[in-house]
Structures are given as C-alpha cells and as structure tokens.
Design an enzyme around this catalytic site. Structure first.
Site, mmCIF file in Angstrom:
data_model
loop_
_atom_site.group_PDB
_atom_site.id
_atom_site.type_symbol
_atom_site.label_atom_id
_atom_site.label_comp_id
_atom_site.label_asym_id
_atom_site.label_seq_id
_atom_site.Cartn_x
_atom_site.Cartn_y
_atom_site.Cartn_z
ATOM 1 N N LEU A 228 0.820 -1.213 0.000
ATOM 2 C CA LEU A 228 0.000 0.000 0.000
ATOM 3 C C LEU A 228 0.854 1.263 0.000
ATOM 4 O O LEU A 228 1.709 1.454 0.867
ATOM 5 C CB LEU A 228 -0.933 -0.010 1.219
ATOM 6 C CG LEU A 228 -1.945 1.128 1.305
ATOM 7 C CD1 LEU A 228 -2.930 1.060 0.152
ATOM 8 C CD2 LEU A 228 -2.681 1.056 2.637
ATOM 9 N N ASP A 229 0.609 2.131 -0.982
ATOM 10 C CA ASP A 229 1.268 3.444 -1.088
ATOM 11 C C ASP A 229 2.782 3.347 -1.201
ATOM 12 O O ASP A 229 3.490 4.278 -0.838
ATOM 13 C CB ASP A 229 0.887 4.338 0.101
ATOM 14 C CG ASP A 229 -0.594 4.664 0.106
ATOM 15 O OD1 ASP A 229 -1.180 4.805 -0.980
ATOM 16 O OD2 ASP A 229 -1.174 4.764 1.214
ATOM 17 N N GLU A 230 3.287 2.230 -1.709
ATOM 18 C CA GLU A 230 4.732 2.073 -1.834
ATOM 19 C C GLU A 230 5.157 1.731 -3.253
ATOM 20 O O GLU A 230 6.262 1.251 -3.486
ATOM 21 C CB GLU A 230 5.238 1.009 -0.854
ATOM 22 C CG GLU A 230 5.081 1.407 0.613
ATOM 23 C CD GLU A 230 5.676 0.384 1.568
ATOM 24 O OE1 GLU A 230 6.453 -0.472 1.101
ATOM 25 O OE2 GLU A 230 5.371 0.453 2.767
#
Length: 289
Positions: A228-230
């Site tokens: 997530l979000d990486e």
C-alpha cells in the site's frame, strides 16, 4: 502506416553498441528520429531508451514493424512497447467523496490537455455524479462493503475490460484494492496521496500534521502495487507552509498540489514517458512534443 508519430520504450541489460543498433534499425526502415532519450542505471547495469519517430514516407505496416523489431529485440533481451500517435488511451477514474482531482482531470481532458478518452467514472458513492454529468462522462455507482468487496471488484473489472480501459486513475478512491485486482492491471493504476505518509496515515492527516507543526505540504503520485502506497513514484511536489497555517489552509494547499501532481503523472503515462523497473519509475521529460 497511418500514424506519423511512433514512440518506442526499451529496457534491457546495458551493452555496447545499443544506440547504433537501434538507430540503424529505424534508419533502414525509413523513419526519421525526432528524439532519442537514454538513461543507464550503472548500479543494476540496465539501459533505458525512449525514442520518438516520424513514420511519414515509410511503407511499413504496424504488424511488419513490430515483427521486424522483435528480431532485433530478442538477442539483445529487450523488454519493449510501442505506441502509435493515432491511438488515444482509454481512461477510467475512480473516486469516493473528494471532488478536486476528478474535476481537474475531466476539465483537462475536455480541453485537450490530456491526450485520452475518459470513458467512465467509477465510485463507491453517488456524491460526485453531477461532476461526471457536467462533462457527459458515464458514472457508475458501485457500493462496497467488507462482505461485498470481491463481488464489487469483479463488477469493476467487467466494466474496465468491456470498455478496453488502458489506465485507471485513483483520484482519491478511498478503498484498498485487492492484490488480484492490482496485479491484473499491473503498472496501469495511478494513485495519488498526500506526502505525509507514512507519518500521518488514516483519518484526518492534515489535523495531525497541523498539530505537529509541519513545514512542508506535498503530494505523491505513484503506480499502485500490493504494498500500500509504496509503488513506483511518478511525480511529487511540495510547498512550504508556516506556523500560521490552519488545518483548513493545509487542506487547501494539499488539494492544489494533488491536482497538479496527479495531472502531471497521468500526462506522463499517456505520453509514454515512463518505464517501470522494479519499484522505480524512469520518467523521461517531454522532448518538444
């Protein structure tokens, strides 16, 4: 070949003679090279190229070009893609409650500043339907709960595939997509978030940023991955703020930066300026196009 402008993106192990071999190939086929951008990652020993060509005057078909290029690509271990200037990408925008990114993308598309066809807006709420209707874009309200998540994602997939969607833009779609969904559209989902992550995750990040007295407000656009979000970062920007900034001021500044960052990231994808390598995005600058 109907299309006059052709763009190739190439990734391969670095080796001698690549530029000569690639440019000679296109010269012999009758193409005029408009720009040739390169990057070598010496740490990973990888070579990246974005080459734009003018096909005017050539008598080769798209099929013949790709088959012939494959003969060059195989022994040199190319991973490559090609885009023809007469092919606009089909885009779907996913949203929840927040309108600023949605409105900005639709306005830019409507004005021709984003070279794409926005085929639909998909939301788990009905709140932003009026914005899609302003631009005559179909709006699909697909509610989701923990219990219906897999069924809802299957509905989304069916919509995207039926409309031959090339790019999905999460313009503040406040749902976590499953790994199956993300991998099905690998490197074809762009997400936007504030740059407080991971320091201020969850609800009310601007309130907690205010309480900590942050001095920079920013936004990050990246490709969605299972982490997530990486995912690979495409665009980022920041703006300095002071102790006089209120929570509402921070929100307003953050929204403005988000719009610009997301629009630039989407434009880079649509213009075939990006090569993804591992968890990095190699983003070539515009070259006069």
């Amino acid at each position: 070949m109907k299309s006059q402008i052709v763009t190739f993106l190439i990734k391969c192990p670095d080796q001698k003679g690549l530029v000569a071999k690639i440019t000679s190939f296109f010269y012999k086929k009758g193409f005029n090279i408009l720009s040739c951008q390169q990057y070598v990652n010496s740490v990973e020993d990888m070579y990246f190229m974005r080459i734009r060509l003018n096909a005017e005057g050539t008598n080769i078909s798209k099929e013949q070009l790709e088959e012939s290029f494959l003969e060059l690509a195989k022994p040199l271990q190319f991973k490559w893609s090609v885009n023809y200037g007469d092919e606009k990408k089909n885009v779907a925008i996913m949203v929840s409650h927040t309108s600023h990114n949605l409105y900005d993308l639709l306005e830019r598309s409507n004005e021709g500043r984003l070279n794409c066809n926005v085929k639909m807006v998909i939301s788990n709420h009905n709140k932003l339907r009026h914005i899609a209707e302003m631009f005559n874009v179909p709006y699909y309200h697909l509610p989701v709960t923990k219990e219906t998540k897999s069924e809802q994602e299957e509905q989304v997939k069916q919509l995207l595939d039926a409309n031959e969607i090339d790019l999905v833009v999460m313009a503040r779609y406040m749902q976590i997509l499953s790994s199956d969904f993300i991998n099905y559209y690998k490197d074809r989902i762009i997400n936007i978030h504030h740059s407080f992550l991971p320091a201020f995750q969850g609800a009310n990040p601007y309130k907690r940023a205010y309480e900590r007295g942050v001095k920079l407000i920013g936004a990050t656009a990246h490709y969605a991955t299972e982490d997530l979000d990486e995912g690979p970062i495409i665009e980022q920007d920041v703006k300095p703020v002071t102790h006089e900034s209120t929570t509402q001021t921070l929100k307003r500044i953050g929204a403005d930066i988000e719009k610009l960052v997301l629009a630039r990231a989407v434009k880079c994808h649509l213009n075939n300026q990006i090569i993804v390598s591992g968890n990095r995005a190699i983003v070539f600058p515009e070259s006069g196009e």
